[in-house]
Design a protein around this motif. Sequence first.
Motif, mmCIF file in Angstrom:
data_model
loop_
_atom_site.group_PDB
_atom_site.id
_atom_site.type_symbol
_atom_site.label_atom_id
_atom_site.label_comp_id
_atom_site.label_asym_id
_atom_site.label_seq_id
_atom_site.Cartn_x
_atom_site.Cartn_y
_atom_site.Cartn_z
ATOM 1 N N ILE A 74 0.857 -1.197 0.000
ATOM 2 C CA ILE A 74 0.000 0.000 0.000
ATOM 3 C C ILE A 74 0.890 1.243 0.000
ATOM 4 C CG2 ILE A 74 -1.846 1.229 1.203
ATOM 5 C CD1 ILE A 74 -2.320 -1.345 2.847
ATOM 6 N N TYR A 195 -12.638 4.236 3.601
ATOM 7 C CA TYR A 195 -12.679 3.742 4.975
ATOM 8 C C TYR A 195 -11.712 4.545 5.828
ATOM 9 C CZ TYR A 195 -8.190 1.371 4.431
ATOM 10 O OH TYR A 195 -6.870 1.112 4.250
ATOM 11 N N LEU B 66 -10.217 -3.011 -0.080
ATOM 12 C CA LEU B 66 -10.580 -2.123 1.035
ATOM 13 C C LEU B 66 -10.775 -2.932 2.315
ATOM 14 C CD1 LEU B 66 -13.041 0.435 -0.614
ATOM 15 C CD2 LEU B 66 -10.825 0.944 0.364
ATOM 16 N N ARG B 68 -9.360 -5.813 2.985
ATOM 17 C CA ARG B 68 -8.028 -6.288 3.397
ATOM 18 C C ARG B 68 -7.228 -5.156 4.071
ATOM 19 N NH1 ARG B 68 -2.705 -4.557 1.473
ATOM 20 N NH2 ARG B 68 -1.303 -6.222 2.007
ATOM 21 N N ASN B 69 -7.273 -3.959 3.461
ATOM 22 C CA ASN B 69 -6.515 -2.833 4.021
ATOM 23 C C ASN B 69 -7.052 -2.441 5.392
ATOM 24 O OD1 ASN B 69 -5.132 -2.894 1.680
ATOM 25 N ND2 ASN B 69 -5.747 -0.888 0.932
ATOM 26 N N ARG B 70 -8.355 -2.511 5.533
ATOM 27 C CA ARG B 70 -8.963 -2.169 6.822
ATOM 28 C C ARG B 70 -8.542 -3.182 7.894
ATOM 29 N NH1 ARG B 70 -12.557 0.772 9.438
ATOM 30 N NH2 ARG B 70 -13.870 -0.271 10.921
ATOM 31 N N HIS B 72 -5.919 -5.013 7.807
ATOM 32 C CA HIS B 72 -4.484 -4.825 7.973
ATOM 33 C C HIS B 72 -4.191 -3.677 8.947
ATOM 34 C CE1 HIS B 72 -0.622 -5.938 6.332
ATOM 35 N NE2 HIS B 72 -0.288 -4.671 6.242
#
Lengths: 367, 152
Positions: A74, A195, B66, B68-70, B72
């Motif tokens: 990321i 988010y 999204l 997965r990132n959350r 993470h």
Amino acid sequence: MKQESTSSSPSGRQFGHYHSMLECFRQNNFSIPSLIISIAHISLITASPLNLWQTASQVMLEKGKGRFIENLQIIQLCKADLNFVLHVIWGHHLICHAKKNNSLSTSQYALPGETCNNAVLKKMLFCDLSRQSLSPDVLTDFDATAAFNRVIAGLSIITCERVGLPRIAGKFMFLLLRHMKFHLITGFGKSSSSYRNQGVLQGSSSATPIFLLNSEISLTAYNKMGIGASFQHPVNGSIVTDHSVQYVDDTSQFLNNMGAMNHIPPEQEITQLNLIQLASQNAQTWANLMWMSGGNLNLGKCFFYAFTPSISYKSNTIHYDKILSDPGISITNPATGTDVTLQSLNPDDSQRTLGVILSPDGKGKLQ
Amino acid sequence: VHTSGEKALRAILHAEEAKKIYKNIKETFGKQQIPLTQVDVLSNPNNRTSEHITLTSKEEIELNILKRNRRHSLQSLSTPFLSHPQLRQAIDPLSEENFIDQLLLNEFKNEGNIQDSFTDTEKQWFETLQKGISTEISLPHYHVMILRISFV
């Protein structure tokens, strides 16, 4: 000012726009840049992050390990003017203030004026000295998992205030991080949904200083509690002790027989087995300290070398005794409570560390 | 940033040199910026050994990334400062009942006496947290500093 649909910035403004504004300076027109600086300044001293600053984009990149979702990297992009403010306050002013006031550990290398090469050279020096002193040694390498994402915003404000950040600026950062919304950018464009998350806006100019000041607590506490490696100066006889070296989220710990001397009863001989037991204690201390500050180790990627160099007078070369694979260094993972044994490597096994392939025998055999 | 013209010139030359090196590296390895239009995920998210399936639609990719990132980004929720309500409140700068000043003075004592249950490692960690520098950086100074940087 024109907005661009392909801009990486949430506002639709390219970085080039800011370059254009700087051109105004050269033409003695200070109105626009001064206005922007004043807005940023008011936002900071009133702890009111602009709404525009509270959205960021996440670009997903392949790390060369395929396109499996868990292997993607990321990259977070924030507004250029926000990044500028973060750079000046956190990236420059705060870190220089902490360094000037000797508030940072000497094991810390992600600092202005230092490079990752300095951290690598320190590790190499440890290995060179161990060969010269022919002492049993343990070198343990730790990898932090999701390092930047695990930083706790509230705690990071305290760790920054500890080295001189005014509380109002800390509150500004806390509110910014708390309200930051993340959009996703893929090959299809920007996502409509977003988010909120934890973390310190990895990729911004303030992320590394905040992570560094946060981990500084654990590192300093470790240097007080852990057992390190000591070497005697050959000329003046003074003893120099060092515990660890850290570059951002990469940490290595040193241990040798002279460092362990005060921790083993005098009548007992220092063996590699004793050292591995002490290295286990060190590793557990480090895991617990990291856990306190919100972090955790990626135990699958941590490894250690235990080696005892000796000279073969026949061939005039240094060779290493066979290492003990059992018992190895074992750590109880604070997150799960399970015991994990770290990977044990031979002194001629090279590992990539901070971009350099390094092995304790100094030969650097490629894998 | 109190810098002389000579220092500034040296910094610019250094930056230009680094830029040149990165450009050469990039040219050597070729352009590898492929936009992400496909993602592999587990066919059964609860089974790490299940087969990988490839997602190709925008909605599916975004939803999964999204999520997965959350996931993470919430890994630290089980660590002491986020799992203990008293510690969580102690570091919250927006709470009037925070203990930030006490933590910086190593005088953290709350009503629940949570500090009594700390291990030696935790006590050492709290001790290290206490304020190291008495002086603060000056924010008005920052305003002047930005103008100076911009003028350079």
